[in-house]
Design an enzyme around this catalytic site. Sequence first.
Site, PDB file in Angstrom:
ATOM      1  N   ASP A  35       0.833  -1.200   0.000  1.00 14.93           N
ATOM      2  CA  ASP A  35       0.000   0.000   0.000  1.00 14.93           C
ATOM      3  C   ASP A  35       0.877   1.262   0.000  1.00 14.93           C
ATOM      4  O   ASP A  35       1.709   1.433   0.899  1.00 14.93           O
ATOM      5  CB  ASP A  35      -0.879  -0.030   1.254  1.00 14.93           C
ATOM      6  CG  ASP A  35      -2.104   0.844   1.099  1.00 14.93           C
ATOM      7  OD1 ASP A  35      -2.260   1.463   0.028  1.00 14.93           O
ATOM      8  OD2 ASP A  35      -2.910   0.905   2.044  1.00 14.93           O
ATOM      9  N   ASP A  36       0.698   2.127  -0.987  1.00 15.32           N
ATOM     10  CA  ASP A  36       1.404   3.420  -1.033  1.00 15.32           C
ATOM     11  C   ASP A  36       2.929   3.308  -1.148  1.00 15.32           C
ATOM     12  O   ASP A  36       3.635   4.265  -0.829  1.00 15.32           O
ATOM     13  CB  ASP A  36       1.101   4.268   0.227  1.00 15.32           C
ATOM     14  CG  ASP A  36      -0.303   4.859   0.220  1.00 15.32           C
ATOM     15  OD1 ASP A  36      -1.081   4.533  -0.689  1.00 15.32           O
ATOM     16  OD2 ASP A  36      -0.617   5.640   1.133  1.00 15.32           O
ATOM     17  N   CYS A  75      -6.093   4.366  -3.822  1.00 13.77           N
ATOM     18  CA  CYS A  75      -6.294   2.955  -3.451  1.00 13.77           C
ATOM     19  C   CYS A  75      -7.541   2.318  -4.051  1.00 13.77           C
ATOM     20  O   CYS A  75      -7.456   1.366  -4.803  1.00 13.77           O
ATOM     21  CB  CYS A  75      -6.402   2.796  -1.940  1.00 13.77           C
ATOM     22  SG  CYS A  75      -5.089   3.560  -1.020  1.00 13.77           S
ATOM     23  N   HIS A 136     -10.692  -2.706   0.983  1.00  8.48           N
ATOM     24  CA  HIS A 136     -11.006  -1.315   0.604  1.00  8.48           C
ATOM     25  C   HIS A 136     -11.893  -1.181  -0.623  1.00  8.48           C
ATOM     26  O   HIS A 136     -11.805  -0.198  -1.374  1.00  8.48           O
ATOM     27  CB  HIS A 136      -9.703  -0.517   0.387  1.00  8.48           C
ATOM     28  CG  HIS A 136      -9.849   0.931   0.781  1.00  8.48           C
ATOM     29  ND1 HIS A 136      -8.908   1.895   0.530  1.00  8.48           N
ATOM     30  CD2 HIS A 136     -10.862   1.574   1.399  1.00  8.48           C
ATOM     31  CE1 HIS A 136      -9.314   3.055   0.979  1.00  8.48           C
ATOM     32  NE2 HIS A 136     -10.503   2.891   1.524  1.00  8.48           N
ATOM     33  N   ASP A 339      -0.096  -0.151  -5.044  1.00 10.65           N
ATOM     34  CA  ASP A 339      -1.382   0.255  -5.636  1.00 10.65           C
ATOM     35  C   ASP A 339      -1.304   1.602  -6.340  1.00 10.65           C
ATOM     36  O   ASP A 339      -2.098   1.913  -7.210  1.00 10.65           O
ATOM     37  CB  ASP A 339      -2.523   0.223  -4.607  1.00 10.65           C
ATOM     38  CG  ASP A 339      -2.220   1.035  -3.363  1.00 10.65           C
ATOM     39  OD1 ASP A 339      -1.085   1.519  -3.207  1.00 10.65           O
ATOM     40  OD2 ASP A 339      -3.125   1.173  -2.519  1.00 10.65           O
ATOM     41  N   GLN A 340      -0.327   2.445  -5.950  1.00  3.35           N
ATOM     42  CA  GLN A 340      -0.072   3.725  -6.624  1.00  3.35           C
ATOM     43  C   GLN A 340       1.188   4.310  -6.014  1.00  3.35           C
ATOM     44  O   GLN A 340       1.848   3.651  -5.226  1.00  3.35           O
ATOM     45  CB  GLN A 340      -1.277   4.667  -6.516  1.00  3.35           C
ATOM     46  CG  GLN A 340      -1.416   5.463  -5.228  1.00  3.35           C
ATOM     47  CD  GLN A 340      -2.166   4.722  -4.144  1.00  3.35           C
ATOM     48  OE1 GLN A 340      -3.256   4.240  -4.370  1.00  3.35           O
ATOM     49  NE2 GLN A 340      -1.584   4.633  -2.985  1.00  3.35           N
TER      50      GLN A 340
END
Length: 585
Positions: A35-36, A75, A136, A339-340
């Site tokens: 994540d991130d 996300c 999410h 995710d990004q």
Amino acid sequence: MKSLPWIHCTLGLLLLCTADADSGRKPNFVFMMVDDLGIGDLGCYGNTTLRTPNIDRLALDGVKLTHHIAAAPLCTPSRAAFLTGRYPIRSGMAAHGRMGVFLFSASSGGLPQEEITFAKAVKVQGYSTAVIGKWHLGLNCEDSADHCHHPTSHGFDYFYGTIMTHLRDCQPGHGSVLYFVHGYIPYKALSIGLVSLALLHIKGMITVTRRVVFGFLVLVGVVVSLFGVLVYTFPNLNCFVMRGTEIVEQPYTSENLTQRMTSEAIEFLERNSERPFLLFFSFLQVHTGLFASPLFRGRSQHGLYGDAVMEVDWSVGQIMQTLERLNLKENTLVYMTSDQGPHLEEISIHGEMHGGYSGIYKAGKSTNWEGGIRIPGILRWPGVLPAGKVIDEPTSNMDIFPTVLNLAGASIPSDRVIDGHDLLPLLQGQVERSEHEFMFHYCNAQLNAVRWHPPNSNAIWKAFFFTPDFYPENSSTCFHTHICLCIKPYVTFHDPPLLYDLSKDPTESTPLSPDTEPQFYSVLEVIRAAASRHAESLKPVPVQVSLQQIAWKPWLQPCCSSLSQLCTCERDHQIEKLRNELRKE
Ligand SMILES: *[C@@H]1O[C@H](CO)[C@@H](O)[C@H](O)[C@H]1NC(C)=O
Ligand SMILES: *[C@@H]1O[C@H](CO)[C@@H](O)[C@H](O)[C@H]1NC(C)=O
Ligand SMILES: *[C@@H]1O[C@H](CO)[C@@H](O)[C@H](O)[C@H]1NC(C)=O
């Protein structure tokens, strides 16, 4: 010339056949999404100070994508696109307002039932499927336990993880991201109103009864306390761990959570080593509030953020060791990504930078500058994919969907647009060029930019219709907001669009002009035409991330104990205690 690709293709197929013949079954899939995580946080993408040996090993043994693009810079939409192979706008997972992700577990929006995830598609091909970690993508629609958007309604047999994203609020002592709500409370208007009333009253211009003042104060009191209740109850209502559809920890303790999830993933692999499986390991780290288990705390040179990245790397190592131990390595396609881009605006309550690093790329999460969407992409499948290969052609996280379906023998849905392309021919070197001639970059539901990789050219044009107002001169961030927003007045519109050639200017430092680029207008013309063709391919769908859908709805609130116990429970810990007691007896 025509026979050349054919020969390559047969060779590729042969390789595939031998790999299959070895074990006589379909390939397994292990997908890991951090994540991130920034592309610049990993050793194999050029970081020299943060140690990620296990992920680097994966890149050495497999293919490293250096132009791998997330379908969205946030996300919820990026994950929706990853699972379905479609731009989030097609599934209604792109917001029209300010907020682009789910904030409450008791929201009614989520990935719609009509969408086909890769898990749903391979499940009917005999696969055992699991998601471990962050979801999410919604939970309920009409009551607190219909689970209409839950992973088990989207083709995952097994789920251990969180419905929501990990946030500072889930971590005692880390503050609250909800403070942005403060911005909506009209303190100024309220105080001006109160002072004016008082002044007018003193001057005798109006008579303000005590009742009016009292009423006014009560109103202010109610607004402030509602906000307080929201912040106070947030962890209990939104930070919980589920096993299947049952809540087992509410609120959860983040310490050792990655370790627990890693054990869950290992157990899933052990249980399924005899049949084809698909495991999606979706890390809670390295989203803020940052955490790292005691074993990793203080081990990196980059504070808690670096420690968290090292813990993720350790976990990747554990999963890889398990594949090896169970003799599954040769028959498993492993994919590792983020995710990004990293969250550059995230500053801890102690003023430390709590986001990652996007390397040479501009900006981060929630923007469509390269730093927001250029993500790590590593694929390993020994004997089928070359080792140590680097591919710089544009690819997307939506490509996993058709790749998996083809490998699992499922047919690609023909009743809808699939935006991803099968990656295997590119990975195996049967083709040199990616099938992504155009890519569309959305900020929520607004078309923000278009990328064009023309056939027979090395150019990679990128045109922005608008850009977020961020300030490269002071740390490349959108200071005035928690993340860069893509609505007025937080953006600047460009007509003609800002044009870059990423093949020459990957850092998006100097926009082209008709003077510096003779093809300026013709490139923009092609891009405009592609954008309108793309717009025509969109069908109207219910928006899942509208304010109405993401709002907190008390009747949808999952809660593992009575309200008087404030929705707290520790089922897993209780079971463990019982087990230990039984063992003693
Ligand atoms: C490595 O990653 C850390 C953490 O994001 C970052 O602060 C640092 O600048 C990176 N170092 C290099 C050399 O890329
Ligand atoms: C986390 O694990 C460590 C051992 O690695 C242990 O000492 C610690 O108590 C655990 N923390 C929690 C909250 O369970
Ligand atoms: C960042 O730069 C912009 C433009 O120069 C300026 O307006 C803003 O005040 C700066 N913000 C900070 C926190 O320095």
